[in-house]
Motif scaffolding. Sequence first.
Motif, PDB file in Angstrom:
ATOM      1  N   MET A   1     -48.012 122.370  13.161  1.00 33.27           N
ATOM      2  CA  MET A   1     -48.855 121.817  14.226  1.00 33.27           C
ATOM      3  C   MET A   1     -48.040 120.863  15.097  1.00 33.27           C
ATOM      4  SD  MET A   1     -52.473 119.843  13.804  1.00 33.27           S
ATOM      5  CE  MET A   1     -51.716 118.243  13.527  1.00 33.27           C
ATOM      6  N   LYS A   2     -48.193 120.999  16.376  1.00 35.76           N
ATOM      7  CA  LYS A   2     -47.506 120.107  17.308  1.00 35.76           C
ATOM      8  C   LYS A   2     -48.190 118.734  17.282  1.00 35.76           C
ATOM      9  CE  LYS A   2     -46.963 119.807  22.019  1.00 35.76           C
ATOM     10  NZ  LYS A   2     -48.164 119.872  22.742  1.00 35.76           N
ATOM     11  N   ILE A   3     -47.362 117.707  17.155  1.00 34.80           N
ATOM     12  CA  ILE A   3     -47.948 116.368  17.160  1.00 34.80           C
ATOM     13  C   ILE A   3     -48.049 115.890  18.604  1.00 34.80           C
ATOM     14  CG2 ILE A   3     -47.642 113.987  16.412  1.00 34.80           C
ATOM     15  CD1 ILE A   3     -46.424 115.031  13.882  1.00 34.80           C
ATOM     16  N   SER A   4     -49.262 115.789  19.076  1.00 36.90           N
ATOM     17  CA  SER A   4     -49.455 115.443  20.480  1.00 36.90           C
ATOM     18  C   SER A   4     -49.617 113.935  20.628  1.00 36.90           C
ATOM     19  CB  SER A   4     -50.691 116.160  21.019  1.00 36.90           C
ATOM     20  OG  SER A   4     -51.800 115.807  20.245  1.00 36.90           O
ATOM     21  N   SER A   5     -49.612 113.496  21.868  1.00 35.22           N
ATOM     22  CA  SER A   5     -49.656 112.058  22.123  1.00 35.22           C
ATOM     23  C   SER A   5     -50.978 111.457  21.655  1.00 35.22           C
ATOM     24  CB  SER A   5     -49.451 111.796  23.612  1.00 35.22           C
ATOM     25  OG  SER A   5     -50.570 112.258  24.335  1.00 35.22           O
ATOM     26  N   TRP A   7     -52.625 112.212  19.005  1.00 31.01           N
ATOM     27  CA  TRP A   7     -52.535 111.936  17.572  1.00 31.01           C
ATOM     28  C   TRP A   7     -51.729 110.670  17.324  1.00 31.01           C
ATOM     29  CZ3 TRP A   7     -54.879 113.488  13.291  1.00 31.01           C
ATOM     30  CH2 TRP A   7     -55.683 114.638  13.375  1.00 31.01           C
ATOM     31  N   ILE A   8     -50.619 110.533  18.075  1.00 30.64           N
ATOM     32  CA  ILE A   8     -49.786 109.337  17.900  1.00 30.64           C
ATOM     33  C   ILE A   8     -50.602 108.101  18.248  1.00 30.64           C
ATOM     34  CG2 ILE A   8     -47.731 108.151  18.756  1.00 30.64           C
ATOM     35  CD1 ILE A   8     -46.503 110.960  19.185  1.00 30.64           C
ATOM     36  N   LEU A  13     -53.342 103.280  16.583  1.00 33.79           N
ATOM     37  CA  LEU A  13     -54.502 102.404  16.704  1.00 33.79           C
ATOM     38  C   LEU A  13     -55.125 102.123  15.342  1.00 33.79           C
ATOM     39  CD1 LEU A  13     -56.360 103.565  19.938  1.00 33.79           C
ATOM     40  CD2 LEU A  13     -55.428 101.301  19.448  1.00 33.79           C
ATOM     41  N   THR A  14     -55.132 103.151  14.494  1.00 36.34           N
ATOM     42  CA  THR A  14     -55.706 102.973  13.163  1.00 36.34           C
ATOM     43  C   THR A  14     -54.884 101.976  12.358  1.00 36.34           C
ATOM     44  OG1 THR A  14     -56.394 105.277  13.290  1.00 36.34           O
ATOM     45  CG2 THR A  14     -56.547 104.219  11.139  1.00 36.34           C
ATOM     46  N   PHE A  15     -53.558 102.144  12.408  1.00 41.33           N
ATOM     47  CA  PHE A  15     -52.693 101.196  11.676  1.00 41.33           C
ATOM     48  C   PHE A  15     -52.826  99.793  12.262  1.00 41.33           C
ATOM     49  CE2 PHE A  15     -50.450 104.845   9.812  1.00 41.33           C
ATOM     50  CZ  PHE A  15     -50.427 104.393   8.506  1.00 41.33           C
ATOM     51  N   LEU A  16     -52.927  99.727  13.562  1.00 38.65           N
ATOM     52  CA  LEU A  16     -53.077  98.444  14.238  1.00 38.65           C
ATOM     53  C   LEU A  16     -54.346  97.736  13.752  1.00 38.65           C
ATOM     54  CD1 LEU A  16     -51.083  97.460  16.433  1.00 38.65           C
ATOM     55  CD2 LEU A  16     -52.912  97.844  18.089  1.00 38.65           C
ATOM     56  N   SER A  17     -55.425  98.522  13.615  1.00 39.08           N
ATOM     57  CA  SER A  17     -56.693  97.947  13.156  1.00 39.08           C
ATOM     58  C   SER A  17     -56.565  97.404  11.749  1.00 39.08           C
ATOM     59  CB  SER A  17     -57.795  99.001  13.165  1.00 39.08           C
ATOM     60  OG  SER A  17     -57.768  99.723  14.344  1.00 39.08           O
ATOM     61  N   ILE A  18     -55.862  98.165  10.897  1.00 42.17           N
ATOM     62  CA  ILE A  18     -55.692  97.717   9.516  1.00 42.17           C
ATOM     63  C   ILE A  18     -54.780  96.488   9.478  1.00 42.17           C
ATOM     64  CG2 ILE A  18     -54.751  98.372   7.265  1.00 42.17           C
ATOM     65  CD1 ILE A  18     -55.769 101.214   7.870  1.00 42.17           C
ATOM     66  N   ALA A  19     -53.744  96.517  10.323  1.00 43.28           N
ATOM     67  CA  ALA A  19     -52.827  95.367  10.378  1.00 43.28           C
ATOM     68  C   ALA A  19     -53.566  94.109  10.798  1.00 43.28           C
ATOM     69  CB  ALA A  19     -51.687  95.663  11.351  1.00 43.28           C
ATOM     70  N   LEU A  20     -54.553  94.289  11.684  1.00 42.07           N
ATOM     71  CA  LEU A  20     -55.359  93.174  12.175  1.00 42.07           C
ATOM     72  C   LEU A  20     -55.993  92.407  11.013  1.00 42.07           C
ATOM     73  CD1 LEU A  20     -55.859  92.516  15.166  1.00 42.07           C
ATOM     74  CD2 LEU A  20     -58.103  93.565  14.936  1.00 42.07           C
ATOM     75  N   VAL A  21     -56.436  93.183   9.996  1.00 43.13           N
ATOM     76  CA  VAL A  21     -57.059  92.562   8.832  1.00 43.13           C
ATOM     77  C   VAL A  21     -56.078  91.635   8.134  1.00 43.13           C
ATOM     78  CG1 VAL A  21     -58.129  93.029   6.589  1.00 43.13           C
ATOM     79  CG2 VAL A  21     -58.579  94.542   8.531  1.00 43.13           C
ATOM     80  N   GLY A 279     -64.130 111.087  19.028  1.00 50.95           N
ATOM     81  CA  GLY A 279     -64.021 112.287  19.862  1.00 50.95           C
ATOM     82  C   GLY A 279     -65.111 113.277  19.526  1.00 50.95           C
ATOM     83  N   VAL A 280     -65.999 113.502  20.487  1.00 48.82           N
ATOM     84  CA  VAL A 280     -67.097 114.446  20.275  1.00 48.82           C
ATOM     85  C   VAL A 280     -66.526 115.844  20.045  1.00 48.82           C
ATOM     86  CG1 VAL A 280     -69.074 115.555  21.368  1.00 48.82           C
ATOM     87  CG2 VAL A 280     -68.720 113.108  21.643  1.00 48.82           C
ATOM     88  N   GLY A 281     -66.985 116.475  18.979  1.00 46.73           N
ATOM     89  CA  GLY A 281     -66.539 117.844  18.704  1.00 46.73           C
ATOM     90  C   GLY A 281     -65.251 117.917  17.908  1.00 46.73           C
ATOM     91  N   SER A 282     -64.605 116.771  17.683  1.00 49.26           N
ATOM     92  CA  SER A 282     -63.378 116.778  16.890  1.00 49.26           C
ATOM     93  C   SER A 282     -63.729 116.619  15.417  1.00 49.26           C
ATOM     94  CB  SER A 282     -62.464 115.635  17.344  1.00 49.26           C
ATOM     95  OG  SER A 282     -61.648 115.214  16.278  1.00 49.26           O
ATOM     96  N   LEU A 283     -63.146 117.467  14.575  1.00 43.45           N
ATOM     97  CA  LEU A 283     -63.484 117.424  13.147  1.00 43.45           C
ATOM     98  C   LEU A 283     -63.026 116.131  12.492  1.00 43.45           C
ATOM     99  CD1 LEU A 283     -62.788 120.998  11.732  1.00 43.45           C
ATOM    100  CD2 LEU A 283     -64.955 119.784  11.797  1.00 43.45           C
ATOM    101  N   THR A 284     -61.755 115.767  12.731  1.00 41.33           N
ATOM    102  CA  THR A 284     -61.189 114.605  12.052  1.00 41.33           C
ATOM    103  C   THR A 284     -61.439 113.311  12.818  1.00 41.33           C
ATOM    104  OG1 THR A 284     -59.162 115.336  13.074  1.00 41.33           O
ATOM    105  CG2 THR A 284     -59.384 115.725  10.722  1.00 41.33           C
ATOM    106  N   GLY A 285     -61.922 113.421  14.046  1.00 46.46           N
ATOM    107  CA  GLY A 285     -62.159 112.240  14.869  1.00 46.46           C
ATOM    108  C   GLY A 285     -62.958 111.140  14.178  1.00 46.46           C
TER     109      GLY A 285
END
Lengths: 351, 256
Positions: A1-5, A7-8, A13-21, A279-285
Amino acid sequence: MKISSKWITTILLTFLSIALVFVLNPDGQLRILANLLTFAGIYALAAIGLNVHFGLTGLLNFGHASFMGVGAYVTLLLIPHAAGREGEINENGLPFLAALAIGIVAAALFGLLLGLPAMRLRGDYLAIVTIAAAEIFRLLIRDLESITGGVYGIINFSDALQKYRPVFFDEAVARLDLAPAQIWVGLLSWLTVFIVLLLLKRLSASPWGRALRAVREDEDAVRALGKNAVWLKLQSFMLGAGIAGIAGVFLAFNYGSVQTTIFVPLLTFYVWAIMILGGVGSLTGPIFGSIIFWAIISETDKIASLIFENADGQQLAGVRFMLVGLLIMMLMIFRPSGLLGKKEELLLNVK
Amino acid sequence: MSNKLLEVKNLKKTFGGLKAVDIENLSFNKNELTSVIGPNGAGKTTFFDLVSRFQQQDIGEIYFKDKKITKSQPYKVSRLGLIRTFQLTKVFDRMTVLENLMFSGSSIKNDSFFQSIISTSSSKKYEKGLKDKAFEIMKDLNIEKMSESYARELSGGQKKLLELGRSLMKNPELLMLDEPLAGVNPKLAEDLLEKIKNLSDQGITILMVEHNIEAVMKISERVVVLAEGQVIAEGSPQDVRNNNKVIEAYLGTADE
């Protein structure tokens, strides 16, 4: 799977949120993170169910809390529990998994019951009916005190799930100075998230998923091609409701008690926010949407207290929702299709 | 069995005080290519909607293949082999062209929830068959290059082609085309017309609403003229062309 921007960006953002804690909390960071991730898992599951309704089929459901509630109440009333003011413990009950299965079926059937009249309605009208049905459900639960415990709720049910906790698990969790009961609920809900996602991945790529997307796009064309659009919508409603039912059960176990104040419209709107964020319609969103959402919910008052030195708790709570609103506005401006939504599917096509 | 594929008797539909459709008796024969023409507001599309069950008539009876479909649901009628298209094209915008076609051809069993979870080898084979058929149809309509494009990226004319292709996936017995040439450029319109003629030659009964009179006269075997909901003339293109009532309806002061 191509890693698109996208996903990055999402993972960053997810790591940033956890780092915030970790940055904002001088001590008890792990405990706060565990609490946050447990809620995130449960809400992600609920958002995945909502995504079946809205993302996959285009159904505007604003009564998601009631599906969660039906799942939770039916399951809890079937396992050993204590309900109401007197709180006498009812020792007789089904094993957890059997009760859960019935709870899921009950939530799906509630979806069917609600859907049968409502599926002839479109768009906003369906939304209004679902809001109303959810409130009726909540008020019924409140007033049927002899069965549901009314405002006193249901307690003393946790053991039905917690007794399956293995000893090595307790020891491992205790070493990290965390509460094993909550971690157990969190672990199980994340496990369920992944199982449900695997199932949905298969389903959405299948002819059934294709049929639901066709319903989302144009119901009349679906009918003209010999497909029963109402039945397809009902199936989608039942599946999403069943998934929400599981989320409701885990939510109850995470709180350790359940009252009518849990399944309020605010719960529905939290779940909507998570789905739109992911993301509406995204499975992993919903997974990432949920983690980021909960990091914001739990950390905004700390951010606010950095900005406003002498604010009291109530004022900080107000700032929290201002920050959440600001975030959603920014999201709509910079990423209108959510973190992992497809740009091609941006157009919100409401049925 | 009679030669009649579709028959309506005493069919009436009013909107408020307006008589949209008021047809005593009208039937369509097997293998015939019939066009329904008439001024704007003559009730052509309402007639289509009534027959395909998207609207409910006030009174009247409709028979398809000698079966009474007066109270059927649209999808039930479609399953009997009556497939319609829409005046304003209804494609599945956020699905690819291939998906549009495969969804259309897919059987009820193949679409089912449990079949989709289990996903047996026979269902995979069925999907493969659908895909082959879809590509055959796309090639025939010259849209195979667009197979992976989202339907909403197609031009107006290509959407018309896709809608036609989607109908053909169903192997229709009666194909009802609501203004298939509207908004299509002249070159493509000619191709489409040729295509429709071919389908008719292959034995599909076609019923078409169209404003392009030249096109209608060229390919139709029979023409039905509606005005103010009523059949004012029917017959071969030649007969209709020379009918005074028709000339009056189109050129007179009554409607336009």
